[in-house]
Every structure is written in C-alpha cells, then in structure tokens.
Design a protein around this motif. Structure first.
Motif: not given
Length: 219
Positions: A1-9, A42-45, A189-191
């Motif tokens: 979720m941290a990666v998604l949060t940074r990408a969304a920002a 989608g960001v999925i496992g 990038l953030f991942a």
C-alpha cells in the motif's frame, strides 16, 4: 500500500485534472473489475488461474507472515509449529467474492476456518485472538514489534515467511493510455525502492490475497 500511496501522490501532481478512483478488493475482486472494465488497472497478487485476457507486469514481492495474538495457544509454542497443530485451531482465511478462484484454496491449513472478505477485518480478528492467519508483513510489523501479535513459524518453512509477487494488470485489448502507463511506471519505480522487493526464488509464491483497482479515468 505504501507503493500505491506514493504513486497516487505523484499522479496527483503530474495529472491534476485527471480523476483517480481506487477500489480495494480481495482475491479475484480486482481481476474481475479489470476484466469487466470497471477499472483500467489492477494491482494484484499472483492468482494461479489462466486469465488470457489480462496482461501483467511485475512490481514487487510482498512478505507474508503467519501471526496470532500473544494469548493464542499457537503463540505459546516455542520454535516451529507443525501443520498438524495448526489444523487444531481456527484459521482466519481471506475469501473471494468472485467465482474466479472457485474450488481453489490458498494456504488453508486448518479444517477449522473462518472466511472473511476484507483484510482489515481479518487483521482486527487476529488482534482479538479469534484465530491465526497470514498477513502482509508491512501491515503487521508494528503489531509484532509492540507485542500485539506474535509471529508463528511453520515447521519445514525455511524462514517462516512467504513471498507474494504483486503485479500491475490490465486487459490486453485495452492497454493503459499515457496517464495510465505513467502510473504503472511510477508503481515500478517506487516498488524498486521497497525493502520487500526481493527475488521471488527466495520464497514460495502465493495466490492473490489483496489488491486494488484503478478506474479507467487514468487513461
């Protein structure tokens, strides 16, 4: 979720006029949202099913740990816990609202299991001592450090932890537009900067346990 949060920002700064709507689902929920066209990305496992309509691009590996409340009987066992002992206790299992994983089980080791369709609810049940189960390490690291949860080491597991590979996914016939492609690249990038982004060969691959969907307004 941290990666998604940074990408969304970053997305908000780069595309201020483009709406971004994010949905959080479990198991096949996001794959279905992408297949149905509700979400563009989608960001999925990893889901061990053949879905030829989807294209996936790997982002990172998420560490999964088994935990229970410190008052739980399993938390009182010193050393690795045999699977036969795990089977004696209620396992909290994330369940799928869709039919994509119908008939398949992902690391269900106890016949005594409670099914929950929300990862947050599963977290709350674990903290309340209602059972044991697997969770993303990033989500429970503080709980473990503060003694609210205890990590359970499973017998015959090298380090007691598994790796869930996470990927960005989209329909093959409707790939992301410029904004969507930019978002995927930001996720990568953030991942790459995340400590959990380790080689998959160091752990077992799991089925999809949680995901997010991004509405088509990112195109």
């Amino acid at each position: 979720m941290a990666v998604l949060t940074r990408a969304a920002a970053s997305f908000g700064e780069r595309f201020p006029a483009t709406p971004l709507r994010i949905y959080v689902e479990a198991l096949g929920g996001v794959a279905k949202a992408v297949l149905d066209g509700q979400c563009q990305l989608g960001v999925i496992g990893t889901l061990p099913l053949s879905v030829p309509e989807l294209v996936s691009e790997r982002l990172l590996g998420v560490k999964i740990v088994f935990v229970a409340a410190p008052t739980h009987p399993l938390a009182q066992i010193a050393g690795p816990v045999p699977e036969c002992e795990l089977a004696r206790h209620v396992q909290l299992v994330l369940t799928d609202r869709t039919e994509l994983s119908h008939g398949r089980e992902f690391r269900v080791m106890s016949p005594r299991n409670w099914r929950l369709a929300d990862l947050g609810a599963k977290h709350a049940f674990l903290l309340a001592g209602l059972g044991w189960g697997g969770m993303p390490l990033a989500m429970v690291a503080r709980d473990i450090a503060e003694g609210a949860l205890s990590e359970i080491r499973v017998e015959d597991e090298p380090d007691g932890r598994e790796i869930m590979p996470m990927s960005a996914a989209y329909r093959a016939d409707t790939p992301p537009g410029p904004a969507g492609r930019w978002f995927v690249e930001q996720l990568k990038l953030f991942a790459a900067e995340e400590p959990a982004n380790i080689l998959l060969k160091t752990g077992k691959q799991l089925g999809m346990v949680g995901a997010v969907g991004i509405e088509p307004t990112t195109s």
